[in-house]
Each structure stands twice: as structure tokens, then as C-alpha cells.
Design a protein around this motif. Structure first.
Motif, PDB file in Angstrom:
ATOM      1  N   VAL A  60     134.981  10.304   0.403  1.00 29.92           N
ATOM      2  CA  VAL A  60     136.405   9.883   0.346  1.00 29.92           C
ATOM      3  C   VAL A  60     136.590   8.812  -0.668  1.00 29.92           C
ATOM      4  O   VAL A  60     137.626   8.981  -1.403  1.00 29.92           O
ATOM      5  CB  VAL A  60     136.905   9.448   1.757  1.00 29.92           C
ATOM      6  N   PRO A  61     135.893   7.943  -0.821  1.00 32.25           N
ATOM      7  CA  PRO A  61     136.104   6.854  -1.918  1.00 32.25           C
ATOM      8  C   PRO A  61     136.206   7.437  -3.391  1.00 32.25           C
ATOM      9  O   PRO A  61     137.033   6.927  -4.125  1.00 32.25           O
ATOM     10  CB  PRO A  61     134.837   5.923  -2.082  1.00 32.25           C
ATOM     11  N   GLN A  62     135.419   8.401  -3.649  1.00 30.01           N
ATOM     12  CA  GLN A  62     135.720   9.160  -4.876  1.00 30.01           C
ATOM     13  C   GLN A  62     137.017  10.057  -5.112  1.00 30.01           C
ATOM     14  O   GLN A  62     137.506   9.939  -6.114  1.00 30.01           O
ATOM     15  CB  GLN A  62     134.369  10.103  -5.161  1.00 30.01           C
ATOM     16  N   LYS A  63     137.346  10.636  -3.841  1.00 29.97           N
ATOM     17  CA  LYS A  63     138.508  11.064  -3.885  1.00 29.97           C
ATOM     18  C   LYS A  63     139.706  10.417  -3.949  1.00 29.97           C
ATOM     19  O   LYS A  63     140.925  10.692  -4.648  1.00 29.97           O
ATOM     20  CB  LYS A  63     138.655  12.115  -2.513  1.00 29.97           C
ATOM     21  N   ALA A  64     139.758   9.208  -3.258  1.00 29.24           N
ATOM     22  CA  ALA A  64     140.657   8.300  -3.426  1.00 29.24           C
ATOM     23  C   ALA A  64     141.074   7.623  -4.698  1.00 29.24           C
ATOM     24  O   ALA A  64     141.962   7.595  -5.093  1.00 29.24           O
ATOM     25  CB  ALA A  64     140.271   7.134  -2.593  1.00 29.24           C
ATOM     26  N   LEU A  65     139.982   7.602  -5.515  1.00 23.16           N
ATOM     27  CA  LEU A  65     140.183   7.188  -6.817  1.00 23.16           C
ATOM     28  C   LEU A  65     140.710   8.418  -7.670  1.00 23.16           C
ATOM     29  O   LEU A  65     141.615   8.057  -8.492  1.00 23.16           O
ATOM     30  CB  LEU A  65     138.742   6.900  -7.725  1.00 23.16           C
ATOM     31  N   ARG A  66     140.342   9.402  -7.442  1.00 24.44           N
ATOM     32  CA  ARG A  66     141.224  10.791  -8.199  1.00 24.44           C
ATOM     33  C   ARG A  66     142.610  10.609  -7.878  1.00 24.44           C
ATOM     34  O   ARG A  66     143.618  11.032  -8.795  1.00 24.44           O
ATOM     35  CB  ARG A  66     140.511  11.791  -7.981  1.00 24.44           C
ATOM     36  N   TRP A  67     142.755  10.383  -6.526  1.00 24.19           N
ATOM     37  CA  TRP A  67     144.311  10.605  -5.859  1.00 24.19           C
ATOM     38  C   TRP A  67     145.058   9.696  -6.774  1.00 24.19           C
ATOM     39  O   TRP A  67     146.204   9.743  -6.973  1.00 24.19           O
ATOM     40  CB  TRP A  67     144.243  10.291  -4.467  1.00 24.19           C
ATOM     41  N   LEU A  68     144.842   8.389  -6.951  1.00 23.98           N
ATOM     42  CA  LEU A  68     145.376   7.377  -7.588  1.00 23.98           C
ATOM     43  C   LEU A  68     146.121   7.802  -8.691  1.00 23.98           C
ATOM     44  O   LEU A  68     147.190   6.928  -9.390  1.00 23.98           O
ATOM     45  CB  LEU A  68     144.651   5.973  -7.495  1.00 23.98           C
ATOM     46  N   PHE A  69     145.262   8.885  -9.518  1.00 18.36           N
ATOM     47  CA  PHE A  69     146.030   9.251 -10.815  1.00 18.36           C
ATOM     48  C   PHE A  69     146.649  10.622 -10.825  1.00 18.36           C
ATOM     49  O   PHE A  69     147.215  10.886 -11.795  1.00 18.36           O
ATOM     50  CB  PHE A  69     144.572   9.318 -11.692  1.00 18.36           C
ATOM     51  N   MET A  70     147.170  11.115  -9.564  1.00 23.63           N
ATOM     52  CA  MET A  70     147.966  12.175  -9.363  1.00 23.63           C
ATOM     53  C   MET A  70     149.294  12.027  -9.716  1.00 23.63           C
ATOM     54  O   MET A  70     149.707  10.765  -9.201  1.00 23.63           O
ATOM     55  CB  MET A  70     147.584  13.036  -8.143  1.00 23.63           C
ATOM     56  N   LYS A  71     150.089  12.707 -10.142  1.00 26.84           N
ATOM     57  CA  LYS A  71     151.430  12.530 -10.256  1.00 26.84           C
ATOM     58  C   LYS A  71     151.928  12.689  -8.932  1.00 26.84           C
ATOM     59  O   LYS A  71     152.874  11.709  -8.480  1.00 26.84           O
ATOM     60  CB  LYS A  71     152.049  13.717 -11.111  1.00 26.84           C
ATOM     61  N   ARG A  72     151.802  13.515  -7.728  1.00 28.24           N
ATOM     62  CA  ARG A  72     152.212  13.319  -6.709  1.00 28.24           C
ATOM     63  C   ARG A  72     151.066  13.273  -5.645  1.00 28.24           C
ATOM     64  O   ARG A  72     150.697  13.980  -4.946  1.00 28.24           O
ATOM     65  CB  ARG A  72     152.745  14.640  -6.179  1.00 28.24           C
ATOM     66  N   ARG A  73     150.470  11.999  -5.598  1.00 24.32           N
ATOM     67  CA  ARG A  73     149.357  11.504  -5.007  1.00 24.32           C
ATOM     68  C   ARG A  73     149.578  11.258  -3.536  1.00 24.32           C
ATOM     69  O   ARG A  73     150.681  10.743  -3.086  1.00 24.32           O
ATOM     70  CB  ARG A  73     148.638  10.416  -5.626  1.00 24.32           C
ATOM     71  N   PRO A  74     148.632  11.632  -2.839  1.00 27.70           N
ATOM     72  CA  PRO A  74     148.733  11.381  -1.233  1.00 27.70           C
ATOM     73  C   PRO A  74     148.503   9.994  -0.911  1.00 27.70           C
ATOM     74  O   PRO A  74     148.497   9.580   0.314  1.00 27.70           O
ATOM     75  CB  PRO A  74     147.649  12.570  -0.807  1.00 27.70           C
ATOM     76  N   LEU A  75     147.915   9.344  -1.806  1.00 31.81           N
ATOM     77  CA  LEU A  75     147.532   7.682  -1.511  1.00 31.81           C
ATOM     78  C   LEU A  75     147.982   6.767  -2.401  1.00 31.81           C
ATOM     79  O   LEU A  75     147.801   6.896  -3.757  1.00 31.81           O
ATOM     80  CB  LEU A  75     145.910   7.557  -1.474  1.00 31.81           C
ATOM     81  N   PHE A  76     148.537   5.557  -1.870  1.00 36.10           N
ATOM     82  CA  PHE A  76     149.015   4.549  -2.800  1.00 36.10           C
ATOM     83  C   PHE A  76     148.487   2.972  -1.997  1.00 36.10           C
ATOM     84  O   PHE A  76     148.425   2.984  -0.896  1.00 36.10           O
ATOM     85  CB  PHE A  76     150.519   4.520  -2.483  1.00 36.10           C
ATOM     86  N   ILE A  77     147.848   2.390  -2.857  1.00 36.06           N
ATOM     87  CA  ILE A  77     147.211   1.061  -2.438  1.00 36.06           C
ATOM     88  C   ILE A  77     148.023   0.170  -3.282  1.00 36.06           C
ATOM     89  O   ILE A  77     147.837   0.339  -4.486  1.00 36.06           O
ATOM     90  CB  ILE A  77     145.837   1.104  -2.809  1.00 36.06           C
ATOM     91  N   TRP A  78     148.475  -0.818  -2.786  1.00 36.34           N
ATOM     92  CA  TRP A  78     149.219  -1.779  -3.426  1.00 36.34           C
ATOM     93  C   TRP A  78     148.361  -2.965  -2.997  1.00 36.34           C
ATOM     94  O   TRP A  78     147.948  -3.521  -1.906  1.00 36.34           O
ATOM     95  CB  TRP A  78     150.646  -2.379  -2.478  1.00 36.34           C
ATOM     96  N   PRO A  79     147.865  -3.770  -4.189  1.00 37.28           N
ATOM     97  CA  PRO A  79     146.924  -4.684  -4.000  1.00 37.28           C
ATOM     98  C   PRO A  79     147.419  -6.501  -3.511  1.00 37.28           C
ATOM     99  O   PRO A  79     147.572  -7.143  -4.247  1.00 37.28           O
ATOM    100  CB  PRO A  79     146.327  -4.958  -5.501  1.00 37.28           C
ATOM    101  N   LEU A  80     147.799  -6.168  -2.166  1.00 36.86           N
ATOM    102  CA  LEU A  80     148.193  -7.542  -1.640  1.00 36.86           C
ATOM    103  C   LEU A  80     147.141  -8.432  -1.573  1.00 36.86           C
ATOM    104  O   LEU A  80     146.076  -8.294  -1.365  1.00 36.86           O
ATOM    105  CB  LEU A  80     148.834  -7.155  -0.228  1.00 36.86           C
TER     106      LEU A  80
END
Length: 419
Positions: A60-80
Motif C-alpha cells: 500500500v505505501p508504494q501504491k499510495a505514492l503512485r496514486w498521488l500522481f494520478m489525474k483522478r487519484r483515489p488518495l489525497f494527503i494534505w500535509p497538516l
């Protein structure tokens, strides 16, 4: 026995039902003007018994990194600037190992399977109408790589006795005929035949009415500001409008907001809000609309048929307790319904929604007793609150009433976090 249930979402209301059914005097408190108006309001509508898995998984960590660069990505992380958020994230990463995944998966399936088994009895007893269907979930694969990768999921499903079917293109269309219009967009699927669908909000409303008929008192518009402790026990809950409300025993079913309240009295459970989005739109032509639930594996978006409506839900956004519904927040879910069922629903009439899923870093809910003898917990279900509602509520009600739950509590309580 007088029991105070904090929270009138599907988890709190179902808990109140089982308590009242056993003869307890029950009071439910919620800050909203009615039941099921937060996370239970417009979720995906899936009773995902076959898809019960922790988000924390190997790879999942590797997938999450890829998702962050998808146009319609399933994951958003706001660095609060949030120590709580980063501590939660670190705990989740620690659970992304094969051994941790196996343990957490087993715990979650224990609750999910129990919920699957007791839910039909609840529906039969109450006669509740909630736009329910029993046609399974179709996990749709757009690539051969996804289809091949599902072999690991199949092995896990077989291990836990969850029935499934591996489908080619034609079989997917046989299950969901409207997919014939877009057969070039997918290669196959995995159908989870034990899964169900239904409107969680409709269910919660109807069950709250049944609870009221049994004498359950609902106090709406009452935000809880504090839990009062005296002599090592809970002495009451302080509300902003009605003041102190007291009982013999207390159940915290406040979803994402419970962790902050519990922290004040030293009960630390790592439940963090993961924001999700959905749109609900009317069916235009039944022949071109989904008949049950389709899970788009690429975008991690669920499309669910609810009577004469279609619910499309997805996206995981880590953004603290923000409930803002931005102008482009539902773009991904809108894209998926338009892509797979272009003639099925009227997107111009789609109603957007956002809610906070109460997620633990290991995926497992927090059920049962706490460090206080008269405080019980029913929280941390993440995306599976609707799926696990009946089973979780029955387990917690049994604990409150001094009865032995029908499933083992090992690994499900707050004790696994040392609190």
C-alpha cells in the motif's frame, strides 16, 4: 439499567436497538437534528462482507505514492501540522506488513461475518425497508495486471470462507447487463456473492423509529462537550444545551469525533477522520443502470444501486476534520459513473456529499469495554461502519448487559492500544 449512547449514526442507533430490545432504558444523544446525518448519510451503500480488509496492507505505501500522481487519484494527503495525523500515519505504515495484515484481516472478518449473520434477523424482526438488494459486489478490473493481482485476494477470500466468482468480460456483463455498453473498458472481475447493498441513512432513520417505539429517548441538537468522571467511573456527559445527562452505563459511538472527547479522560484510541465523497443521482434508464454494486479497482470508486437512485462513492482524503465540499471534490466519482454507466443516471441532478470515516491505523474497529468500568466503545469502523453495524452493536450491547458476546473480543478492544 439506564444506558447513555453517544451518537445517533448507524452504529449508535443499532446499539440502542439491541440494548432496548433486551429491556434497558436507553437515551441517545447527538449534536445533529436527527439520526444518520453525518458519516451514515450518503456512504457507498455497500454491506461489504466479502471485501472486509484493512487499508494497511503490504504494498500500500508504494501504491499510495503512485496514486498521488494520478489525474483522478483515489488518495489525497494534505500535509497538516498535526502530530495526531502523523502519528496515526506512522502506526498505519507499521501495519503494512504481511503478518500484521493477516492478524488485522482476521479480526475484521470476525466482526464482518458476525454482522452478516445477525443482520437478516434484525431486518426480519423490524421489517425495515432500506432499498436493500442481495446481488453481490462486482470488483471490476480494467487491466490484466489487476485481474492477475486479484489471485491473492481470492486466496484470502477462500481462507475466510467468503464466496466469490472470477468473471470474464461476458460473465461481468451477465451480472451487470449495462456494462455491455462499455465492454472495451474492462477485462474481467471478481464477484463477491455474499455482499449486500442498501441505503444506510434509510436504515438508520427507520431503526430509530423502531427504537422510539420501544421507549428509547433521542436527544437531538445536543453537542457533547465533556465526559464527567467521578471516583474512577463515568458520572455523566456534559452537553452544551441540556447540561449534565446521567445514566448507569455509557457507550461512545461518536465516530471520528469520539477520539478527541475520550482523550480528555485518558482513553486514547487512534481513530482518525478519513474524508470521503459521494454523489447521488436519479436513474434515467433501468436497462443502462447498475443493478447492484460495482467497485472500480482503478479509481477505488463504488457505484451502488439504491432503488431509483445511484450512489457513487470514493476518494480517501487525509485532511483533518474538514467537512468542506469543494467545487471539484466529486470530480473522480462523477468521472467513474459517467465512464461506466453513461446512460444510466442523470449527472446534472447529482447531489454531492462528504463525510468523515473513523479509521484506526490497523483497520479493526474498537469494541467493548474501556479502562472505565461503565464506559464502552463502538467506534473506528472506517469505511465499514454500515457493513459491521449490526454485529458491532450486538457485541457491545452484550458487553453492556453483562452477557458473553457470541464472538471473541480478543484483539477488538481498546486494550490492544494499551488504553
Amino acid at each position: 439499567m439506564k444506558v447513555i449512547v453517544m451518537g445517533a449514526g448507524v452504529i449508535g442507533v443499532t446499539t440502542a436497538w439491541y440494548l432496548a430490545r433486551a429491556g434497558a432504558e436507553v437515551v441517545v444523544i447527538d449534536r445533529q437534528p436527527g439520526p444518520g446525518l453525518e458519516t451514515s448519510y450518503a456512504n457507498a451503500g455497500e454491506l461489504s462482507y466479502g471485501m472486509t480488509s484493512p487499508w494497511a496492507a503490504p504494498g500500500v505505501p508504494q501504491k499510495a505514492l503512485r496514486w498521488l500522481f494520478m489525474k483522478r487519484r483515489p488518495l489525497f494527503i494534505w500535509p497538516l501540522i498535526s502530530p495526531t495525523m502523523w502519528a496515526w500515519g506512522a502506526q498505519m505504515l507499521k501495519n503494512c506488513t504481511p503478518d500484521a495484515y493477516r492478524v488485522n484481516k482476521g479480526r475484521m472478518v470476525r466482526v464482518s461475518n458476525y454482522s452478516r449473520d445477525v443482520m437478516p434477523d434484525l431486518i426480519e424482526e423490524t421489517g425495515i425497508d432500506y432499498d436493500g438488494r442481495a446481488q453481490g459486489t462486482l470488483q471490476l478490473f480494467r487491466t490484466q495486471k489487476q485481474l492477475k493481482g486479484s489471485k491473492a485476494d481470492q486466496e484470502v477470500l477462500a481462507e475466510y470462507g467468503s464466496p466469490y466468482e472470477v468473471l470474464d468480460q461476458d460473465a461481468c456483463i451477465a451480472a451487470e447487463p449495462a456494462l455491455a455498453e462499455v465492454r472495451d473498458k474492462f477485462v474481467g472481475g471478481l464477484r463477491l456473492t455474499a455482499d449486500r447493498t442498501g441505503d444506510c441513512r434509510m436504515f438508520t432513520l427507520a431503526l430509530a423509529e423502531k427504537c422510539a417505539e420501544m421507549g428509547v429517548e433521542f436527544l437531538y441538537g445536543q453537542a457533547i462537550s465533556d465526559i464527567v468522571v467521578e471516583n474512577g467511573e463515568i458520572a455523566g456527559v456534559e452537553t452544551e444545551m441540556a447540561g449534565l445527562i446521567t445514566g448507569d452505563t455509557y457507550v461512545c459511538a461518536l465516530g471520528s469525533y469520539g477520539a478527541r472527547l475520550l482523550k480528555k479522560i485518558g482513553v486514547r484510541v487512534p481513530v482518525y477522520p478519513i474524508k470521503g465523497y459521494s454523489v447521488t443521482l436519479p436513474v434515467t434508464e433501468d436497462a443502462f443502470a447498475p443493478q447492484s454494486t460495482i467497485m472500480d479497482e482503478t479509481h477505488k470508486v463504488a457505484i451502488t444501486r439504491l432503488g431509483d437512485r445511484i450512489r457513487v462513492a470514493g476518494t480517501a482524503e487525509i485532511a483533518g476534520y474538514s467537512n468542506r465540499l469543494g467545487p471539484h471534490a466529486t470530480d473522480t466519482v462523477r468521472h467513474v459513473i459517467g465512464d461506466l454507466f453513461p446512460k444510466g443516471g442523470d449527472l446534472s441532478k447529482a447531489e454531492g456529499w462528504t463525510g468523515l470515516r473513523p479509521m484506526t491505523p490497523d483497520g479493526t474497529p474498537v469494541l467493548g469495554p474501556s479502562s472505565y468500568p461503565n464506559l464502552y466503545l463502538n467506534t473506528g469502523h472506517g469505511t465499514l461502519g454500515w457493513t459491521m453495524a449490526a454485529g458491532s452493536a450486538r457485541v457491545v450491547a452484550d458487553c453492556v448487559l453483562g452477557r458473553d458476546p457470541e464472538i471473541e473480543l480478543d484483539g477488538l478492544t481498546a486494550e490492544r492500544y494499551g488504553t
